[in-house]
Motif scaffolding. Structure first.
Motif, PDB file in Angstrom:
ATOM      1  N   ARG A  22       2.765   0.964  16.831  1.00 45.31           N
ATOM      2  CA  ARG A  22       2.322   1.530  15.566  1.00 45.31           C
ATOM      3  C   ARG A  22       1.931   0.397  14.607  1.00 45.31           C
ATOM      4  O   ARG A  22       2.680  -0.572  14.463  1.00 45.31           O
ATOM      5  CB  ARG A  22       3.432   2.371  14.957  1.00 45.31           C
ATOM      6  N   PRO A  23       0.762   0.466  13.948  1.00 44.63           N
ATOM      7  CA  PRO A  23       0.364  -0.619  13.025  1.00 44.63           C
ATOM      8  C   PRO A  23       1.328  -0.703  11.840  1.00 44.63           C
ATOM      9  O   PRO A  23       1.809   0.329  11.359  1.00 44.63           O
ATOM     10  CB  PRO A  23      -1.047  -0.204  12.576  1.00 44.63           C
ATOM     11  N   PRO A  24       1.626  -1.922  11.370  1.00 42.48           N
ATOM     12  CA  PRO A  24       2.568  -2.070  10.255  1.00 42.48           C
ATOM     13  C   PRO A  24       2.004  -1.519   8.955  1.00 42.48           C
ATOM     14  O   PRO A  24       0.790  -1.524   8.735  1.00 42.48           O
ATOM     15  CB  PRO A  24       2.775  -3.593  10.172  1.00 42.48           C
ATOM     16  N   THR A  25       2.888  -1.061   8.101  1.00 41.74           N
ATOM     17  CA  THR A  25       2.472  -0.575   6.794  1.00 41.74           C
ATOM     18  C   THR A  25       2.104  -1.756   5.895  1.00 41.74           C
ATOM     19  O   THR A  25       2.318  -2.922   6.235  1.00 41.74           O
ATOM     20  CB  THR A  25       3.604   0.239   6.149  1.00 41.74           C
ATOM     21  N   LYS A  26       1.557  -1.418   4.742  1.00 40.24           N
ATOM     22  CA  LYS A  26       1.145  -2.465   3.812  1.00 40.24           C
ATOM     23  C   LYS A  26       2.345  -3.276   3.322  1.00 40.24           C
ATOM     24  O   LYS A  26       2.291  -4.499   3.193  1.00 40.24           O
ATOM     25  CB  LYS A  26       0.425  -1.835   2.619  1.00 40.24           C
TER      26      LYS A  26
END
Length: 297
Positions: A22-26
């Protein structure tokens, strides 16, 4: 049951893999970039705290660019750069030598001109009449000269007396100095913050001369006498030090102006000089260290 267990592990592995991919959040990305900048870029927490995500991103890209363009020693690119730098250094040395020669010649010429001008000026000064110089000078003897000395720092006069003034349920400490001036303090801590060690020792001498080792009958006089006696003449056999270990430490503060530690417990307090040792129990010391020391600076 075995089939169900394999199925459970299979789907658990799929969920873990999906979570990893899952791509990391900001916020996570900002945290990762800040951590990298602190460890690799030499930035501090305060420098990165107030910056926005875009500013952190620019710093991170700049640092990564510096890392990616790093050239190791001994590589072909580095050797070619070193050869080119040697050739440019040789040519620059030749130019510098030529400039130095020209500069030396100019300095020699200018120094000669300055010597000639100084000699002319000295000749003019010698031609001035001594009588005219004497008219301009006013000679005074040392004893006629008055020097106004301005002190860099003024020390308040010594404390010669004190008074305890009761206003309602509050008690005020009034210190009287040798020039007749006085000042009130609403508490012992306020007083210690407004005086220095010399004033504190003078106050203890006055109280000790007045009462000695005899406990005062007046309640407020007894508090002042007790605080100063524990501070200047700690007695290992006194019940004060045994009572401390039964209470929780709420405040531990250093009063820097007078050099005194103030420790407040649940139902009592104690003042201690910074350079003196006191019979504190390990339990009390542990409670003080857990609370941590408060200082002004």
């Amino acid at each position: 049951m075995e089939l169900m267990e394999k199925r459970r592990k299979h789907f658990a592995a799929l969920r873990a893999q999906e979570k990893r991919n899952r791509p990391p959040t900001k916020a996570q990305k900002r945290t990762q970039m800040s951590t990298y900048l602190k460890h690799m870029g030499g930035y501090t927490y305060k420098q990165l705290k107030g910056k926005s995500f875009d500013e952190i991103q620019k710093l991170f890209d700049k640092e990564m660019k510096r890392v990616n363009t790093f050239v190791a020693m001994g590589s072909e690119v580095q050797e070619s750069k070193e050869k080119g730098s040697e050739e440019t250094a040789k040519s620059s040395r030749k130019k510098m030598l030529g400039r130095k020669r020209a500069g030396k010649e100019q300095q020699q010429e200018s120094s000669k001109k300055q010597k000639v001008e100084k000699e002319k000026e000295s000749d003019k000064v010698e031609e001035v009449d001594e009588a005219e110089l004497k008219k301009l000078l006013v000679i005074k003897k040392d004893e006629d000269i008055a020097i106004d000395a301005i002190p860099l720092a003024t020390k308040l006069p010594v404390i010669i007396d004190y008074k305890l003034l009761k206003e309602g349920v509050m008690i005020h400490y009034q210190l009287i100095r040798a020039d007749g001036s006085s000042k009130r303090y609403s508490s012992m801590i306020r007083m210690l913050q407004g005086i220095d060690r010399e004033d504190l020792e003078a106050l203890w001498r006055i109280v000790k001369a007045k009462y000695g080792d005899t406990r005062p009958e007046n309640e407020f006089e007894r508090v002042l006498w007790g605080d100063l006696k524990v501070m200047f003449e700690p007695d290992k056999k006194s019940n004060v030090w045994r009572m401390l270990q039964g209470y929780r430490v709420t405040t531990w503060k250093l009063i820097d102006s007078s050099g005194v530690h103030f420790v407040r417990f649940d139902n009592l307090h104690v003042f201690m000089l910074v350079e003196r040792r006191y019979p504190l129990t390990p339990i009390t010391i542990t409670n003080m260290l857990n609370k941590k020391l408060q200082t002004d600076h």
